[in-house]
Design an enzyme around this catalytic site. Sequence first.
Site, PDB file in Angstrom:
ATOM      1  N   GLY A   1      22.902   8.997 -31.723  1.00 19.02           N
ATOM      2  CA  GLY A   1      22.381   9.568 -30.477  1.00 19.02           C
ATOM      3  C   GLY A   1      22.964   8.884 -29.259  1.00 19.02           C
ATOM      4  O   GLY A   1      23.174   9.515 -28.215  1.00 19.02           O
ATOM      5  N   ALA A   2      23.243   7.597 -29.390  1.00 18.52           N
ATOM      6  CA  ALA A   2      23.777   6.869 -28.245  1.00 18.52           C
ATOM      7  C   ALA A   2      25.195   7.327 -27.921  1.00 18.52           C
ATOM      8  O   ALA A   2      25.592   7.357 -26.756  1.00 18.52           O
ATOM      9  CB  ALA A   2      23.735   5.373 -28.505  1.00 18.52           C
TER      10      ALA A   2
ATOM     11  N   GLY B   1       0.839  -1.196   0.000  1.00 19.67           N
ATOM     12  CA  GLY B   1       0.000   0.000   0.000  1.00 19.67           C
ATOM     13  C   GLY B   1       0.869   1.238   0.000  1.00 19.67           C
ATOM     14  O   GLY B   1       1.964   1.252  -0.558  1.00 19.67           O
ATOM     15  N   GLY B   2       0.401   2.291   0.661  1.00 23.43           N
ATOM     16  CA  GLY B   2       1.130   3.561   0.678  1.00 23.43           C
ATOM     17  C   GLY B   2       2.540   3.418   1.221  1.00 23.43           C
ATOM     18  O   GLY B   2       3.454   4.158   0.836  1.00 23.43           O
TER      19      GLY B   2
END
Lengths: 513, 109
Positions: free
Chosen positions: A403-404, A171-172
């Site tokens: 780009g790499a 949960g939280g």
Amino acid sequence: MSVISRINEFLARASRLLLGGGKEALESQKKKGKLTVRERLDLLLDQGSFIETDLFVEHSAQDFGMSAKKLAGDGVVTGIGRVDRRPVAVFAQDFSVAGGSLGRAHAGKITKMMDCARDMLIPLIGINDSGGARIQEGVDSLCGYGEIFYRNTQLSGVVPQLSVILGPCAGGAVYSPALTDFVFVVDRVSNMFITGPQVIKAVLGEEISPEDLGGAMTHASITGNAHFYARSEAEAFEQVRSLLSYLPPSSQELPPEAPPRPPKKPVSPDIIPDDRRRAYCVKEVIRGLVDGSDFLEVHEHYARNIVTGFARLGGRSVGVIANQPRVLAGVLDVDASDKAARFIRFCDAFNIPLLTLVDTPGYLPGVNQEHMGVIRHGAKLLYAYSEATVPKITVIMRKAYGGAYIAMCSRHLGAGFVVAWPSAEIAVMGSEGAANIIFRKEIEESPDPEATRREKIREYEEKFANPYVAAGKGYVDAILLPQQTREVLVSVLAVSRNSTHSMPLRRHGNFPV
Amino acid sequence: MTTHDPMDREELEVDSTRYETEIPRRSLRPFPGLPDRREVRAFIPGTIVEVRAREGERVSPGQVLLLLDAMKMHNEVCSEIQGRVRSVMVRRGDRVEKNQILVSLEECQ
């Protein structure tokens, strides 16, 4: 009342509290294959170094019969201890007390430790083992979680924050570890999820075991929520101690230095295979370059096409980021970019220089990658490297395309020193693709297009698939043999300092998340 | 739920309260199940350049089963499990699609 009877009363009270949820609850903890909270602290901290705080804290809840209930330490043990003689602030949830559930007082003890870590500028280590919010305390427990999350965020980049998940964390509650720097999980002990298998089955009809949904290996390999995976709690604490040895206590200090040691097995001159399409294990390169060949890998099982971790060069801590040709050809993709970017930001926050080893064919093509948002995830890598002001050293071992090439800490993103090996191939794109575009007409018009294509690819390869074009423009500072590299890296690192180049005035950058 | 059109109003029940809402198509995709580690698949389209796995052979995690030429690399395609090779579905020189099953394994100690 005499002093002696007061002392006896104190001893009786304290020993009751030190038993946590009592003998039965502790036995039930052991039966689940888990250690008790006190055993855990003994494994984590130097012997006799623990100074406990708030042992006598009690909750003040009234509803649902809570006023009559005594909860030892309110289900969490907190204090200051030492790891290899260096102080740390610790909290450890005690599942034997009301399932380690988090109420207001429990949270108050934790936030007190967090404030202590902030004021003393020492690392914070949390051990999570809790069933979740203490429902009887209602919104007070939500307040508790919120105050912890707030402090996790305030502490981020100030002191290292480590979360060791040794039980349920659902949960939280999972958001506190997620806000910290490193999460440790243990096989068959750790479980993390926002909604558990029962809720998922009830709402969606999907069936999955807790282990497959949010067990240790799931988080270590699929979700990337966990950075360190261990087979036992003892191994997890070894990992914690090892990690801390590379880190400064806070961003105000430099990492501790160790005596320099040569690698056990120095990098071999022929580590890069003759056949440029053959894979090799980049971890061998890392171990061949760093002190004692000791490499503490972070996210070992997640996005294995990029390798991240801590090592030392000439006694100084470095964060290593390396493409792994052995996995997915070493491509950059959504997960690899995400993994590396977070690691880089951690290192930058804590004055740990970056060593980047490059051998990547580029970004992974595919509808899936594009729809998963490889644009914004890939942007994280560019942002993290560009933003980092710690010393940045890059070694281009083989492929660095398009780009790499830019993304893997090129000089253009602010690398201070870029080395290329003679085997490096630095070009705008792979020879095949480039030749197909540049010589399209010639290939089409040739009487034997296939032969012309092969010839043009070879021509392009010879001219551009090398380090000399980039070195000729000063994008690469030095071309070195693999076996010369360590010595140069050690010397460069020894004279490198954080960049003092000032950032533009702003509240904060907008990191692509 | 009444329809899968993302623009239509639907009703969603949470804790026995019904909410009128819009449900994007993406959240309606069913969970495909966890990947079966006995089926070794191509992570990207490419060409098989070498087949090392032989039917009936015992394999262990990390063992190279075949080499797949893709992304400028001869990629080692490995077993993730301890087991035995049930069948090898490709031959040297075959072009394979993404996600195509290359080798099928069975678990055994």
